[in-house]
Design an enzyme around this catalytic site. Structure first.
Site, short mmCIF file in Angstrom:
data_model
loop_
_atom_site.label_atom_id
_atom_site.label_comp_id
_atom_site.label_asym_id
_atom_site.label_seq_id
_atom_site.Cartn_x
_atom_site.Cartn_y
_atom_site.Cartn_z
N GLY A 158 0.87 -1.19 0.00
CA GLY A 158 0.00 0.00 0.00
C GLY A 158 0.89 1.22 0.00
O GLY A 158 2.05 1.18 -0.44
N ILE A 160 2.49 2.83 2.41
CA ILE A 160 3.74 2.79 3.18
C ILE A 160 4.71 1.76 2.59
O ILE A 160 5.90 2.05 2.39
CB ILE A 160 3.45 2.51 4.68
CG1 ILE A 160 2.60 3.65 5.24
CG2 ILE A 160 4.76 2.37 5.46
CD1 ILE A 160 2.08 3.45 6.66
N ARG A 240 1.10 -3.26 12.78
CA ARG A 240 0.39 -3.46 14.04
C ARG A 240 0.95 -4.72 14.68
O ARG A 240 1.25 -5.70 14.00
CB ARG A 240 -1.12 -3.62 13.81
CG ARG A 240 -1.87 -2.32 13.56
CD ARG A 240 -1.89 -1.41 14.79
NE ARG A 240 -2.62 -0.17 14.58
CZ ARG A 240 -2.07 0.98 14.18
NH1 ARG A 240 -0.78 1.05 13.91
NH2 ARG A 240 -2.82 2.06 14.04
N GLU A 269 0.15 -4.20 23.11
CA GLU A 269 0.64 -2.85 23.35
C GLU A 269 -0.13 -2.16 24.49
O GLU A 269 -1.36 -2.23 24.50
CB GLU A 269 0.47 -2.06 22.04
CG GLU A 269 1.33 -0.86 21.97
CD GLU A 269 1.49 -0.36 20.53
OE1 GLU A 269 1.61 -1.17 19.60
OE2 GLU A 269 1.48 0.85 20.38
N HIS A 287 6.18 2.70 19.42
CA HIS A 287 5.15 3.10 18.43
C HIS A 287 5.36 4.56 17.99
O HIS A 287 4.45 5.40 18.14
CB HIS A 287 3.74 2.89 18.98
CG HIS A 287 2.71 2.72 17.91
ND1 HIS A 287 1.55 1.98 18.06
CD2 HIS A 287 2.65 3.22 16.64
CE1 HIS A 287 0.83 2.05 16.96
NE2 HIS A 287 1.47 2.80 16.07
C1 DGY Z 1 -1.15 4.95 12.48
O1 DGY Z 1 -1.39 6.03 11.91
O2 DGY Z 1 -1.90 3.99 12.40
C2 DGY Z 1 0.11 4.87 13.28
O3 DGY Z 1 0.29 3.61 13.82
C3 DGY Z 1 0.14 5.89 14.39
O4 DGY Z 1 0.23 7.15 13.89
#
Ligand code: DGY
Length: 321
Positions: A158, A160, A240, A269, A287
């Site tokens: 995607g 990222i 995640r 977490e 995180h």
């Molecule tokens: C998100 O945007 O999901 C990140 O994990 C935290 O900014």
């Protein structure tokens, strides 16, 4: 006409808050710089038109019910949205949105930072010098491996994952990827090879995870997958926590099935699974992959735009379906 009421569950960057106030909305921001308890959330959302939530807020049916019939939107201040109960929101006709564009570059930067830090043992080397152990240059002191011609496996291409590929090319890494759908354009652009997850794990020196947490991705990497990975491979997670079965990760690290891991997110977490903090070849960060001032500002503006759109009767730019 009464003013729309917005509840923001924690102080965020001012720019989005200003946008909401400029609309004439009554904006209440939690006065505490911490995660609110469920009881506190329930109390604060009563009667609001919009909730601006953080990934640390579990927005389930109890919260939506407590908000009542005025609630039109929950705008999540995160790209991930596993903290939102999508079915409950559908049932109550509440719109859900996220902030997908804000964090792409910062998270991709951080995934690469973790990859480099693992390869060159940066955190260990820093501790070594601080501990007074550095007695002079030595040929093999903290010797890593050149990235050039190593293989990076990107799981999920995607926004990222694709931004990680852009950076990886600069380091001369070979890219393999797995994704829900094959993307020939991505392959051409980055000279990348489409593989199944199993095949990607077999050939990658670095595996970087970029999938959302959903039932289909929970524990996507577990004991079966660790057995497939190369013994010299590093695993990086900025997605995640629960995408990895972290108990299985501890076992894999004990058995030296992989060379190490860098985690920015955790299955439970903010708690760590037992033993995870004992490994010298594991980097643990709190995180913070998306934590740049620029990203926090954009995220707050995107969340505000989503709320303004819904309260103006429009389709929000980042509607979750
Ligand atoms: C998100 O945007 O999901 C990140 O994990 C935290 O900014």
């Amino acid at each position: 006409m009464s003013k729309y009421k917005i509840f923001v569950t924690r102080k965020i960057h001012d720019s989005g808050l200003k946008m909401l106030k400029d609309q004439g909305y009554l904006v209440k921001v939690s006065p505490y710089d911490r995660v609110l308890s469920k009881k506190e959330l329930i109390k604060n959302v009563a009667g609001v038109d919009a909730i601006l939530s953080l990934l640390t807020d579990k927005i389930d049916d109890d919260i939506l019910k407590a908000a009542g019939p005025n609630l039109k939107i929950v705008a999540n201040y995160a790209v991930g949205f596993d903290n939102l109960d999508i079915e409950a929101a559908k049932k109550r006709a509440v719109v859900l949105t996220n902030t997908p564009d804000g964090s792409t570059e910062s998270v991709a930067d951080f995934a690469v930072i973790l990859m480099l830090a693992l390869d060159r043992q940066i955190t260990e080397a820093d501790k070594f010098v601080r501990a007074g152990k550095y007695n002079g240059w030595a040929p093999f002191l903290f010797a890593g491996e050149c990235l050039d011609k190593k293989t990076l496996g990107i799981v999920g291409i995607g926004r990222i994952g694709s931004a990680v590929a852009v950076r990886a090319v600069g380091f001369g890494l070979k890219i393999v990827y797995c994704n829900m759908v094959r993307d020939e354009e991505f392959e051409k652009k980055y000279n990348a090879k489409f593989l199944s997850l199993a095949d990607l794990l077999k050939v990658s020196d670095f595996v970087s995870l970029h999938v959302p947490l959903m039932p289909s991705t929970r524990h996507m990497i577990g004991s079966k997958e660790f057995k497939l990975m190369k013994k010299n491979a590093f695993l990086i997670n900025t997605a995640r926590g629960a995408v990895i079965d972290e108990k299985a990760l501890v076992v894999a690290l004990k058995k030296k099935q992989i060379a190490g891991a860098a985690l920015d997110v955790y299955e439970f977490e903010p708690k760590l699974v037992s033993g995870l903090n004992k490994f010298h070849n594991v980097i643990l960060t709190p995180h913070i992959a998306s934590s740049t001032i620029e990203t926090r500002k954009i995220m707050s503006e995107i969340a505000a735009k989503n709320i303004i759109a819904v309260l103006s009767g429009e389709v929000p730019p980042n509607l979750l379906k």
